[in-house]
Structure formats: C-alpha cells, structure tokens
Design a protein around this motif. Structure first.
Motif, PDB file in Angstrom:
ATOM      1  N   GLU A 159      34.520  43.266  40.420  1.00 27.69           N
ATOM      2  CA  GLU A 159      34.962  41.481  40.574  1.00 27.69           C
ATOM      3  C   GLU A 159      33.864  40.890  39.923  1.00 27.69           C
ATOM      4  OE1 GLU A 159      35.714  40.672  44.927  1.00 27.69           O
ATOM      5  OE2 GLU A 159      37.424  41.546  44.917  1.00 27.69           O
TER       6      GLU A 159
ATOM      7  N   ARG B  80      44.032  32.247  36.025  1.00 29.76           N
ATOM      8  CA  ARG B  80      44.401  33.607  36.248  1.00 29.76           C
ATOM      9  C   ARG B  80      45.236  34.400  35.609  1.00 29.76           C
ATOM     10  NH1 ARG B  80      45.073  29.506  39.234  1.00 29.76           N
ATOM     11  NH2 ARG B  80      46.019  29.271  41.075  1.00 29.76           N
ATOM     12  N   GLU B  81      45.852  33.886  34.714  1.00 29.13           N
ATOM     13  CA  GLU B  81      46.548  34.775  33.609  1.00 29.13           C
ATOM     14  C   GLU B  81      45.902  36.131  32.560  1.00 29.13           C
ATOM     15  OE1 GLU B  81      49.475  36.746  32.155  1.00 29.13           O
ATOM     16  OE2 GLU B  81      49.323  35.716  33.889  1.00 29.13           O
TER      17      GLU B  81
ATOM     18  N   LEU C 148      42.594  36.499  33.533  1.00 35.26           N
ATOM     19  CA  LEU C 148      42.467  37.702  34.614  1.00 35.26           C
ATOM     20  C   LEU C 148      43.506  38.747  34.973  1.00 35.26           C
ATOM     21  CD1 LEU C 148      39.950  38.491  36.560  1.00 35.26           C
ATOM     22  CD2 LEU C 148      41.066  37.043  38.094  1.00 35.26           C
ATOM     23  N   LEU C 149      44.300  37.771  35.457  1.00 36.17           N
ATOM     24  CA  LEU C 149      44.930  39.508  35.292  1.00 36.17           C
ATOM     25  C   LEU C 149      45.878  40.685  33.894  1.00 36.17           C
ATOM     26  CD1 LEU C 149      48.714  37.467  36.838  1.00 36.17           C
ATOM     27  CD2 LEU C 149      46.346  39.397  37.753  1.00 36.17           C
TER      28      LEU C 149
ATOM     29  N   CYS D 281      42.775  42.613  33.489  1.00 33.93           N
ATOM     30  CA  CYS D 281      42.658  44.260  34.844  1.00 33.93           C
ATOM     31  C   CYS D 281      43.350  44.667  34.296  1.00 33.93           C
ATOM     32  CB  CYS D 281      43.404  42.854  35.328  1.00 33.93           C
ATOM     33  SG  CYS D 281      42.240  42.494  36.991  1.00 33.93           S
ATOM     34  N   ARG D 282      44.360  44.477  33.586  1.00 34.13           N
ATOM     35  CA  ARG D 282      45.038  45.357  32.860  1.00 34.13           C
ATOM     36  C   ARG D 282      44.376  45.591  31.425  1.00 34.13           C
ATOM     37  NH1 ARG D 282      49.793  41.656  31.419  1.00 34.13           N
ATOM     38  NH2 ARG D 282      49.611  40.852  32.893  1.00 34.13           N
TER      39      ARG D 282
ATOM     40  N   GLU E 148      43.750  48.095  39.248  1.00 33.34           N
ATOM     41  CA  GLU E 148      44.240  47.304  39.917  1.00 33.34           C
ATOM     42  C   GLU E 148      44.474  45.672  40.240  1.00 33.34           C
ATOM     43  OE1 GLU E 148      47.090  47.498  44.155  1.00 33.34           O
ATOM     44  OE2 GLU E 148      45.419  48.574  43.682  1.00 33.34           O
ATOM     45  N   PRO E 149      44.770  44.701  39.894  1.00 31.11           N
ATOM     46  CA  PRO E 149      44.392  42.979  40.373  1.00 31.11           C
ATOM     47  C   PRO E 149      43.333  43.256  41.706  1.00 31.11           C
ATOM     48  CG  PRO E 149      46.649  43.093  39.231  1.00 31.11           C
ATOM     49  CD  PRO E 149      46.303  43.879  39.900  1.00 31.11           C
TER      50      PRO E 149
ATOM     51  N   ILE F 149      41.852  37.113  43.571  1.00 34.85           N
ATOM     52  CA  ILE F 149      42.008  36.706  42.892  1.00 34.85           C
ATOM     53  C   ILE F 149      41.709  35.225  42.353  1.00 34.85           C
ATOM     54  CG2 ILE F 149      44.422  35.618  40.857  1.00 34.85           C
ATOM     55  CD1 ILE F 149      45.148  38.339  40.636  1.00 34.85           C
TER      56      ILE F 149
END
Length: 121
Positions: A46, A68-69, A71-72, A75-76, A81-82, A86
């Motif tokens: 984080e 947010r997108e 960030l996702l 993470c990928r 795992e997100p 968030i």
C-alpha cells in the motif's frame, strides 16, 4: 455478474446468496489467487502504491476514477490482489502529491541547489 456466473455455471441469482465473509469464500479467494499467481496486498505494498501514484500518476491525472483505474492496473502488473482500501490509497497519494506541488518548482530547485534563475547557488 452474469459473466462470472456463466464461468462457474451457476445462476447469477445464486451469487447474491454467496456470503463473501464465510470461511468458504476466503478459501475460494485463496484458490483463485493461487491459480492466477497473485498474492494479497500488504501494508508495504500500500505504501509503495501510494508513492507510485503520488510520483507518477497524480501529477498528470486529477480524475479520481482514473486514479483508481491506474491503481488497479498497477496491482495487476505487480500481481497483487487490489487492497480493500483503494479510496484511502488514492486520497493519501493525492495529499502527498498536493503537498509537493504546494511547495512549487522553486522548492524543488532549491532542494537540488539551483536558484530560480537556473544558476547553482
């Protein structure tokens, strides 16, 4: 939800009955992570994501949904795992980036030992 239900050959209405906090659900999430070679996010992850967002994304993107997108997607890329937090991560990154920009370019230059005229001190 329809798509996911089709993958596991379960009626979509049955998904609403699935208790996401149950021991079975936790076990299923673990199995999914293992199959996809993902791992749960840690507090250190984080902090790294906050720093990455503040340094790389916040200076060029102001729309929270896009942060947010991003960030996702990150993470990928990191195969984690997100995190469930968030919104907290996005807010912390925006705050950190805002503090940096509040100090302005003259502070950044001074930290590097350069005057506003571009001359070294």
């Amino acid at each position: 939800m329809e798509y996911d239900a089709g993958l596991v050959k379960v009626p979509a209405a049955d998904f609403t009955k699935y208790d996401l906090t149950s021991r079975s659900a936790k076990n299923h999430r673990k199995q999914i992570r293992e199959a996809l070679k993902f791992r749960p996010a840690t507090r250190a992850d984080e902090e790294e994501l906050i720093a990455w967002l503040a340094d790389e994304v916040c200076p060029v993107e102001l729309v929270e949904a896009r942060l947010r997108e991003a960030l996702l997607v990150e993470c990928r890329e990191r195969t984690i795992e997100p995190p469930g937090r968030i919104d907290r991560i996005v807010t912390a990154a925006q705050t950190r980036a805002g503090r940096r920009s509040a100090h302005g370019p003259s502070s950044a230059l001074a930290a590097r030992g350069v005057s506003q005229a571009g001359e070294p001190w």
